[in-house]
Design a protein around this motif. Structure first.
Motif, mmCIF file in Angstrom:
data_model
loop_
_atom_site.group_PDB
_atom_site.id
_atom_site.type_symbol
_atom_site.label_atom_id
_atom_site.label_comp_id
_atom_site.label_asym_id
_atom_site.label_seq_id
_atom_site.Cartn_x
_atom_site.Cartn_y
_atom_site.Cartn_z
ATOM 1 N N LEU A 242 0.829 -1.203 0.000
ATOM 2 C CA LEU A 242 0.000 0.000 0.000
ATOM 3 C C LEU A 242 0.864 1.254 0.000
ATOM 4 O O LEU A 242 0.861 2.019 -0.958
ATOM 5 N N VAL A 243 1.612 1.477 1.069
ATOM 6 C CA VAL A 243 2.509 2.640 1.160
ATOM 7 C C VAL A 243 3.737 2.220 1.964
ATOM 8 O O VAL A 243 3.700 1.257 2.728
ATOM 9 N N GLY A 244 4.811 2.984 1.814
ATOM 10 C CA GLY A 244 5.996 2.667 2.606
ATOM 11 C C GLY A 244 7.149 3.585 2.278
ATOM 12 O O GLY A 244 7.138 4.307 1.283
ATOM 13 N N GLY A 315 12.803 6.627 14.520
ATOM 14 C CA GLY A 315 11.754 5.639 14.293
ATOM 15 C C GLY A 315 10.368 6.245 14.309
ATOM 16 O O GLY A 315 9.514 5.896 13.478
ATOM 17 N N VAL A 316 10.128 7.145 15.241
ATOM 18 C CA VAL A 316 8.831 7.824 15.306
ATOM 19 C C VAL A 316 8.618 8.670 14.052
ATOM 20 O O VAL A 316 7.525 8.693 13.482
ATOM 21 N N ASN A 317 9.664 9.355 13.607
ATOM 22 C CA ASN A 317 9.529 10.237 12.436
ATOM 23 C C ASN A 317 9.109 9.465 11.194
ATOM 24 O O ASN A 317 8.222 9.896 10.455
ATOM 25 N N ILE A 318 9.746 8.312 10.943
ATOM 26 C CA ILE A 318 9.414 7.598 9.707
ATOM 27 C C ILE A 318 8.062 6.902 9.813
ATOM 28 O O ILE A 318 7.305 6.842 8.843
ATOM 29 N N VAL A 319 7.700 6.407 11.003
ATOM 30 C CA VAL A 319 6.368 5.820 11.153
ATOM 31 C C VAL A 319 5.305 6.895 10.946
ATOM 32 O O VAL A 319 4.289 6.656 10.266
ATOM 33 N N GLN A 320 5.521 8.068 11.501
ATOM 34 C CA GLN A 320 4.573 9.167 11.319
ATOM 35 C C GLN A 320 4.419 9.515 9.835
ATOM 36 O O GLN A 320 3.297 9.675 9.334
ATOM 37 N N LYS A 321 5.538 9.593 9.137
ATOM 38 C CA LYS A 321 5.512 9.930 7.710
ATOM 39 C C LYS A 321 4.728 8.886 6.915
ATOM 40 O O LYS A 321 3.869 9.229 6.091
ATOM 41 N N TYR A 323 2.540 6.667 8.074
ATOM 42 C CA TYR A 323 1.145 6.594 8.490
ATOM 43 C C TYR A 323 0.328 7.732 7.875
ATOM 44 O O TYR A 323 -0.828 7.522 7.468
ATOM 45 N N GLN A 324 0.914 8.912 7.790
ATOM 46 C CA GLN A 324 0.209 10.021 7.155
ATOM 47 C C GLN A 324 -0.036 9.737 5.666
ATOM 48 O O GLN A 324 -1.111 10.040 5.137
ATOM 49 N N THR A 325 0.948 9.131 5.003
ATOM 50 C CA THR A 325 0.773 8.750 3.602
ATOM 51 C C THR A 325 -0.316 7.687 3.475
ATOM 52 O O THR A 325 -1.114 7.701 2.519
ATOM 53 N N TYR A 326 -0.355 6.781 4.444
ATOM 54 C CA TYR A 326 -1.387 5.739 4.460
ATOM 55 C C TYR A 326 -2.779 6.367 4.578
ATOM 56 O O TYR A 326 -3.710 5.994 3.842
ATOM 57 N N TYR A 411 19.256 1.846 9.884
ATOM 58 C CA TYR A 411 18.347 1.632 8.761
ATOM 59 C C TYR A 411 16.921 1.457 9.268
ATOM 60 O O TYR A 411 16.692 0.863 10.326
ATOM 61 N N TYR A 412 15.969 1.967 8.477
ATOM 62 C CA TYR A 412 14.556 1.888 8.831
ATOM 63 C C TYR A 412 13.758 1.507 7.582
ATOM 64 O O TYR A 412 13.953 2.086 6.511
ATOM 65 N N ASP A 413 12.872 0.532 7.723
ATOM 66 C CA ASP A 413 11.908 0.187 6.675
ATOM 67 C C ASP A 413 10.536 0.121 7.325
ATOM 68 O O ASP A 413 10.297 -0.723 8.190
ATOM 69 N N VAL A 414 9.659 1.017 6.909
ATOM 70 C CA VAL A 414 8.292 1.061 7.436
ATOM 71 C C VAL A 414 7.336 1.033 6.254
ATOM 72 O O VAL A 414 7.471 1.843 5.325
ATOM 73 N N PHE A 415 6.373 0.120 6.266
ATOM 74 C CA PHE A 415 5.446 0.010 5.149
ATOM 75 C C PHE A 415 4.165 -0.674 5.610
ATOM 76 O O PHE A 415 4.145 -1.397 6.601
ATOM 77 N N VAL A 416 3.093 -0.397 4.869
ATOM 78 C CA VAL A 416 1.779 -0.980 5.163
ATOM 79 C C VAL A 416 1.363 -1.865 3.998
ATOM 80 O O VAL A 416 1.518 -1.492 2.831
ATOM 81 N N VAL A 417 0.853 -3.054 4.343
ATOM 82 C CA VAL A 417 0.405 -3.998 3.325
ATOM 83 C C VAL A 417 -1.052 -4.365 3.572
ATOM 84 O O VAL A 417 -1.576 -4.210 4.674
#
Length: 424
Positions: A242-244, A315-321, A323-326, A411-417
């Motif tokens: 979906l987004v990431g 970690g909070v910054n990239i999850v926030q980014k 999640y907002q895109t989601y 490294y950070y990888d955050v994504f929604v499926v």
């Protein structure tokens, strides 16, 4: 910590080997090594897999003696960690083995887990189109290729190694799903495009007992242990991206310095610390630059609070980014009420994850982040896959799942499926 969490922490946690669904084996190397794994299937969403570990199970009370035996000195009270509030009750270690014995054991373990993951999916091993393995300190540079060969995976199947420390398996899954990912753009082979509709095994395999015992770092020895988790999916069918986003923030201070047991030029290419190498026509390596210990040791880490400072803010910054895109995507799709069912977060330690969840809640992002793998300790790249498999039986078609991987480097990888249907 809430009263419910405190009560849960006080409940005795049995060895992973004592779980009723765990299959136990003895690896006939170095006098015999215990090896256990549990298969998880969810045919409704079309995803299955296996997770497990090898070596002796040590509880928190036994860990100090293990450290003293391994390092050959008394562990002062000041160096004894209070492990239970960090979410860890047990972890698995092997002691007194040669490098060659570790290599033989880890190849046996890796091959068996690939076979069992394929079996859990209802696939013949020769039907597997690709394997993608995250590992922090691989026992050999061709570990992924060796376990694929021993498992019986066909020679022209794609073998992908991802070395981004604890972010390895989440990073591998992200590669398999997101065609616009920077690393896919860097590679001649866009994995997400190539693997859509294919049978893929993705996971993390970490022989961290071998890794940390050479470090003489008492924090690392008490926190980390062996573990592995592999899932089988069909990108675009059983799991849809979906987004990431991904993020790199170089650890200038070496708060979590890690030796690279894999090829890397130690140069930054453009804006990325990750080198993409086509090892053979059927083998790729994604290798992340690390701030390495100056003395050549495997790992040197700050205490738990150092880890909190290193990982929570970014970690909070990239999850926030993400999640907002989601949310924006859900609005575009006309499904504003849809939300993430669960966040599958790397189990670095409970303090990191709890503080991340708290800080996200302060900015209006409330994500369920269950802490589910007390029997393993920090198992680095394996933890996202183990956590996912533990939650998998509860999941339904159409559920949206957020993956949050992070690791040294950093490294950070955050994504929604979105989960789909049958993976036949």
């Amino acid at each position: 910590m809430s009263a419910a969490e405190q009560n849960e922490q006080s409940i005795p946690v049995p060895s992973f080997y004592d779980r009723p669904q765990v299959h136990l084996e003895n690896i006939p190397i170095a006098g015999g090594v215990p090896f256990g794994y549990e298969s998880i299937t969810n045919p409704v969403v079309g995803i299955s897999g296996v997770y497990g570990t090898w070596g002796k199970s040590y509880n928190n009370d036994e860990i100090p003696s293990l450290v003293e035996e391994s390092f050959g000195r008394i562990l002062p009270d000041a160096e004894r960690m209070n492990l239970e509030p960090l979410g860890f009750v047990r972890r698995h270690h092997l002691t007194g083995l040669s490098d060659d014995e570790h290599k033989k054991i880890e190849i046996v373990v890796g091959a068996r887990l690939l076979q069992e993951a394929a079996k859990a999916c209802g696939w013949k091993i020769e039907e597997v189109d690709a394997i993608m393995i995250g590992s922090s300190g691989p026992v050999s540079v061709d570990f992924t290729e060796q376990i694929a060969s021993q498992a019986g995976i066909v020679e022209d199947a794609l073998k992908v190694s991802v070395h981004k420390a604890c972010d390895g398996s989440a990073g591998a899954l992200h590669l398999a799903l997101n065609p616009d990912l920077t690393y896919n753009q860097q590679s001649r082979l866009n994995l997400a495009k190539i693997l859509e509709g294919k049978k893929v095994l993705v996971g993390g395999i970490e022989g961290l007992s071998r890794f940390v015992q050479k470090s003489y770092d008492t924090n690392a020895m008490q926190l980390f242990g062996n573990g592995a988790g592999i899932i089988g999916l069909i990108p675009g069918k059983s799991m849809q991206f979906l987004v990431g986003d991904t993020q790199e923030v170089y650890d200038e201070q070496g708060v979590l310095a890690v030796h690279m047991y894999y090829p890397h030029s130690r140069q930054i290419h453009g804006d990325s610390m990750v080198e993409v190498t086509e090892v053979t026509p059927h083998s790729l390596r994604f290798a992340g630059l690390m701030n390495e210990p100056a003395d050549g040791l495997p790992v040197i880490m700050a205490g738990p609070m150092g880890m909190v400072k290193l990982f929570v803010r970014n970690g909070v910054n990239i999850v926030q980014k993400v999640y907002q895109t989601y949310q924006q995507k859900m609005e575009q799709l006309g499904t504003i009420g849809k939300n993430v069912e669960v966040a599958i977060v790397h189990h670095a330690n409970l303090k990191i994850n709890s503080l991340k969840q708290k800080n996200l809640s302060k900015i209006g992002i409330d994500l369920p982040m269950p802490w589910v793998i007390k029997e393993f300790g920090n198992v680095s790249a394996a933890s996202n896959m183990i956590a996912f498999l533990r939650e998998l039986p509860k999941m339904k078609p159409g559920d949206h799942i957020l993956f949050d991987g992070f690791g040294a480097g950093t490294y950070y990888d955050v994504f929604v499926v979105s989960l789909g249907g049958s993976a036949e």
